[in-house]
Design a protein around this motif. Structure first.
Motif, PDB file in Angstrom:
ATOM      1  N   UNK A 129      86.207  27.357 -70.890  1.00 38.17           N
ATOM      2  CA  UNK A 129      85.704  26.094 -70.333  1.00 38.17           C
ATOM      3  C   UNK A 129      84.182  26.135 -70.171  1.00 38.17           C
ATOM      4  N   UNK A 130      83.652  27.250 -69.650  1.00 40.77           N
ATOM      5  CA  UNK A 130      82.224  27.362 -69.384  1.00 40.77           C
ATOM      6  C   UNK A 130      81.381  27.244 -70.650  1.00 40.77           C
ATOM      7  N   UNK A 131      81.889  27.814 -71.743  1.00 38.04           N
ATOM      8  CA  UNK A 131      81.109  27.841 -72.988  1.00 38.04           C
ATOM      9  C   UNK A 131      81.343  26.609 -73.851  1.00 38.04           C
ATOM     10  N   UNK A 132      82.598  26.158 -73.928  1.00 42.43           N
ATOM     11  CA  UNK A 132      82.954  25.104 -74.883  1.00 42.43           C
ATOM     12  C   UNK A 132      82.935  23.704 -74.266  1.00 42.43           C
ATOM     13  N   UNK A 133      83.364  23.583 -73.014  1.00 46.33           N
ATOM     14  CA  UNK A 133      83.581  22.252 -72.445  1.00 46.33           C
ATOM     15  C   UNK A 133      82.624  21.863 -71.317  1.00 46.33           C
ATOM     16  N   UNK A 134      81.928  22.807 -70.755  1.00 43.92           N
ATOM     17  CA  UNK A 134      81.081  22.522 -69.601  1.00 43.92           C
ATOM     18  C   UNK A 134      79.825  21.740 -69.954  1.00 43.92           C
ATOM     19  N   UNK A 135      79.374  21.849 -71.193  1.00 42.94           N
ATOM     20  CA  UNK A 135      78.175  21.138 -71.620  1.00 42.94           C
ATOM     21  C   UNK A 135      76.879  21.864 -71.348  1.00 42.94           C
ATOM     22  N   UNK A 136      76.965  23.100 -70.860  1.00 42.64           N
ATOM     23  CA  UNK A 136      75.753  23.855 -70.528  1.00 42.64           C
ATOM     24  C   UNK A 136      75.306  24.794 -71.650  1.00 42.64           C
ATOM     25  N   UNK A 137      76.156  24.963 -72.686  1.00 38.41           N
ATOM     26  CA  UNK A 137      75.844  25.873 -73.791  1.00 38.41           C
ATOM     27  C   UNK A 137      75.654  25.123 -75.111  1.00 38.41           C
TER      28      UNK A 137
END
Length: 288
Positions: free
Chosen positions: A143-151
């Protein structure tokens, strides 16, 4: 004269080894805040990984991220950004592209990566340090890498030419010899600050983007003299702010060089060193 500001590092300082924020430290910081002390979170982390802890604290505070490159006010608004120069960033990336090493680049908005899978694995290993269940760490890392929008996945060979910018470059490896060799090469580059927050990483910033320089900027913004500041940390990237502040405090679990540079030593991060400092350092109680 009263101390008016407390700047604290996060990992190895405010946080326990499992990355938890203890109730003892939360309550101690809240009491200090009530007594009029400005609280500043000062970390090498990007802002997105700091926000959950700010919610746990339950009060607004200043936040310095990316080791001093980015300063946010109590409302979370960016008030200062110190970016690496394009030519310098290009030199750093050219060296890194020759090595099979994990790294990412951050500006004030995004974390730029070259491999989604590699980044997921790194975040998953970080989450597992918190004693989180493997399946939860796996899902959260995705989620953090693919869906969070921060990467953002980028081609670093053309990153600078396409307008890419950097507040900091973070290099990670379990191979200490590889890191030492990289440090030797990076030291040839001018106008950078080369530091680390652990034995498994190197952090690169503009020479004016250290935690100490961030405190100097806050001194001007808040009209607080450096003699009225307290800075607490455990690792090499904390040295500049410990040296700058009127009261430099090292964690008992800190690196030897940090302990030697400090004016006062508190207990370990596992023993709620921030709370111990605020409750037991005579100078603080005399001046708050």
């Amino acid at each position: 004269m009263k101390y008016k500001l407390l700047a604290t590092d996060m990992d190895g300082t405010l946080l326990m080894n499992n990355k938890a924020l203890s109730s003892e430290n939360i309550e101690a910081l809240r009491r200090a805040k009530e007594k009029g002390l400005e609280i500043v979170i000062c970390t090498g982390r990007p802002y997105v990984t700091v926000k959950p802890y700010l919610e746990m604290l339950g009060f607004d505070c200043w936040v310095v991220t990316n080791n001093g490159a980015i300063i946010r006010n109590k409302e979370g608004e960016i008030v200062s950004v110190t970016l690496m120069e394009d030519e310098t960033l290009g030199q750093v990336l050219k060296i890194l592209e020759k090595d099979d090493v994990d790294y990412h680049v951050s500006d004030e908005k995004f974390t730029y990566i070259r491999s989604i899978g590699q980044r997921i694995r790194l975040i998953r290993s970080f989450l597992l340090q918190t004693e989180m269940a493997y399946w939860k760490a796996y899902l959260l890392s995705i989620w953090a890498v693919v869906f969070n929008g921060s990467h953002k996945k980028v081609d670093f060979s053309s990153f600078v030419n396409k307008g890419g910018r950097a507040a900091s470059v973070f290099i990670y490896s379990k191979d200490r010899k590889k890191l030492e060799n990289l440090k030797k090469e990076m030291k040839k580059i001018k106008r950078i600050d080369l530091t680390s927050s652990g034995i498994d990483n190197i952090e690169i910033l503009h020479e004016n983007a250290t935690k100490g320089k961030a405190l100097e900027r806050l001194s001007n913004m808040l009209n607080i003299e450096k003699e009225e500041m307290i800075a607490v940390g455990d690792n090499y990237n904390d040295l500049s702010m410990i040296a700058y502040a009127g009261l430099g405090v090292a964690m008992e679990n800190g690196e030897e060089e940090v302990i030697e540079a400090a004016d006062w030593i508190t207990t370990t991060n596992e023993n709620h060193g921030i709370a111990h400092l605020l409750e037991n350092c005579p100078d603080i109680y005399e001046k708050i």
